[in-house]
Design a protein around this motif. Structure first.
Motif, short mmCIF file in Angstrom:
data_model
loop_
_atom_site.label_atom_id
_atom_site.label_comp_id
_atom_site.label_asym_id
_atom_site.label_seq_id
_atom_site.Cartn_x
_atom_site.Cartn_y
_atom_site.Cartn_z
N LEU A 67 16.31 -1.91 24.96
CA LEU A 67 15.67 -1.17 25.76
C LEU A 67 14.55 -0.11 25.27
CD1 LEU A 67 19.14 0.09 27.62
CD2 LEU A 67 17.48 -1.89 28.18
N GLU A 68 13.89 0.52 25.82
CA GLU A 68 13.00 1.38 25.46
C GLU A 68 13.71 2.40 24.36
OE1 GLU A 68 10.41 3.29 28.20
OE2 GLU A 68 10.36 1.67 29.59
N GLY A 69 12.98 2.89 23.44
CA GLY A 69 13.55 3.91 22.55
C GLY A 69 14.55 3.25 21.43
N ASP A 70 14.28 2.13 21.31
CA ASP A 70 15.29 1.52 19.94
C ASP A 70 16.65 1.56 20.30
OD1 ASP A 70 15.12 -0.04 17.73
OD2 ASP A 70 15.60 1.50 16.60
N ARG A 71 16.92 1.50 21.95
CA ARG A 71 18.31 1.33 22.52
C ARG A 71 18.80 -0.14 22.64
NH1 ARG A 71 20.55 6.24 22.90
NH2 ARG A 71 22.25 5.49 24.38
N ILE A 72 19.91 -0.37 22.42
CA ILE A 72 20.59 -1.75 22.74
C ILE A 72 21.67 -1.43 23.70
CG2 ILE A 72 21.59 -3.62 21.63
CD1 ILE A 72 18.79 -3.28 20.46
N GLU A 73 21.59 -2.41 24.74
CA GLU A 73 22.89 -2.58 25.48
C GLU A 73 23.29 -3.80 25.20
OE1 GLU A 73 22.89 -1.75 30.24
OE2 GLU A 73 22.05 -3.80 29.69
N PHE A 74 24.77 -3.77 25.14
CA PHE A 74 25.33 -5.06 24.80
C PHE A 74 26.65 -5.03 25.24
CE2 PHE A 74 26.18 -2.12 21.49
CZ PHE A 74 27.47 -2.30 21.03
N THR A 75 27.35 -6.31 25.51
CA THR A 75 28.66 -6.34 25.69
C THR A 75 29.49 -7.14 24.96
OG1 THR A 75 27.97 -6.38 28.01
CG2 THR A 75 30.06 -7.24 27.79
N MET A 76 30.45 -6.44 24.59
CA MET A 76 31.43 -7.00 23.68
C MET A 76 32.39 -7.75 24.37
SD MET A 76 30.20 -6.59 20.36
CE MET A 76 31.80 -7.16 19.70
N ARG A 77 33.10 -8.94 23.75
CA ARG A 77 34.24 -9.62 24.56
C ARG A 77 35.05 -10.35 23.59
NH1 ARG A 77 33.28 -15.48 27.07
NH2 ARG A 77 33.61 -16.02 24.83
N ARG A 78 36.34 -9.96 23.85
CA ARG A 78 37.52 -10.40 22.89
C ARG A 78 38.69 -10.75 23.80
NH1 ARG A 78 41.70 -7.05 22.67
NH2 ARG A 78 41.24 -5.08 23.43
N LEU A 79 39.80 -11.72 23.26
CA LEU A 79 40.87 -12.03 24.07
C LEU A 79 41.55 -11.00 24.11
CD1 LEU A 79 41.63 -15.48 22.52
CD2 LEU A 79 40.90 -15.32 25.09
N SER A 80 42.48 -10.85 25.29
CA SER A 80 43.38 -9.49 25.24
C SER A 80 44.42 -9.45 24.16
CB SER A 80 43.96 -9.21 26.70
OG SER A 80 44.72 -10.55 26.99
N SER A 81 44.81 -10.59 23.81
CA SER A 81 46.00 -10.71 22.61
C SER A 81 45.73 -12.08 21.87
CB SER A 81 47.31 -10.64 23.14
OG SER A 81 47.57 -12.00 23.68
#
Length: 83
Positions: A67-81
């Protein structure tokens, strides 16, 4: 005098959002979205990979964008267990 119409009803949109959340909630994956500076984003991703090793939890950066201003929008994903 003419009335200015208000915003359109959001019932259809609310229904679609609820349906989507029900599908995602039923998923065995845990997701969290962030919007941080580049350095903060790297640190959060490191924390996820340290706490939830990829081999056991299938941890990954599911999506990201700059995004503007050297910002990063991201989604982390993992298994619940790690079973």
């Amino acid at each position: 005098m003419a009335r200015i119409p208000g915003p359109p009803p959001l019932t259809g949109l609310k229904k679609r959002i609820a349906e989507h959340r029900a599908r995602v909630t039923g998923s065995s994956f845990v997701r969290e979205t962030y919007c941080l500076t580049r350095e903060e984003a790297r640190e959060i991703a490191r924390q996820w990979f340290d706490a939830f090793p990829k081999a056991a939890y299938w941890t990954e950066v599911e999506s990201w964008r700059q995004l503007e201003g050297d910002r990063i929008e991201f989604t982390m994903r993992r298994l619940s267990s790690a079973d």
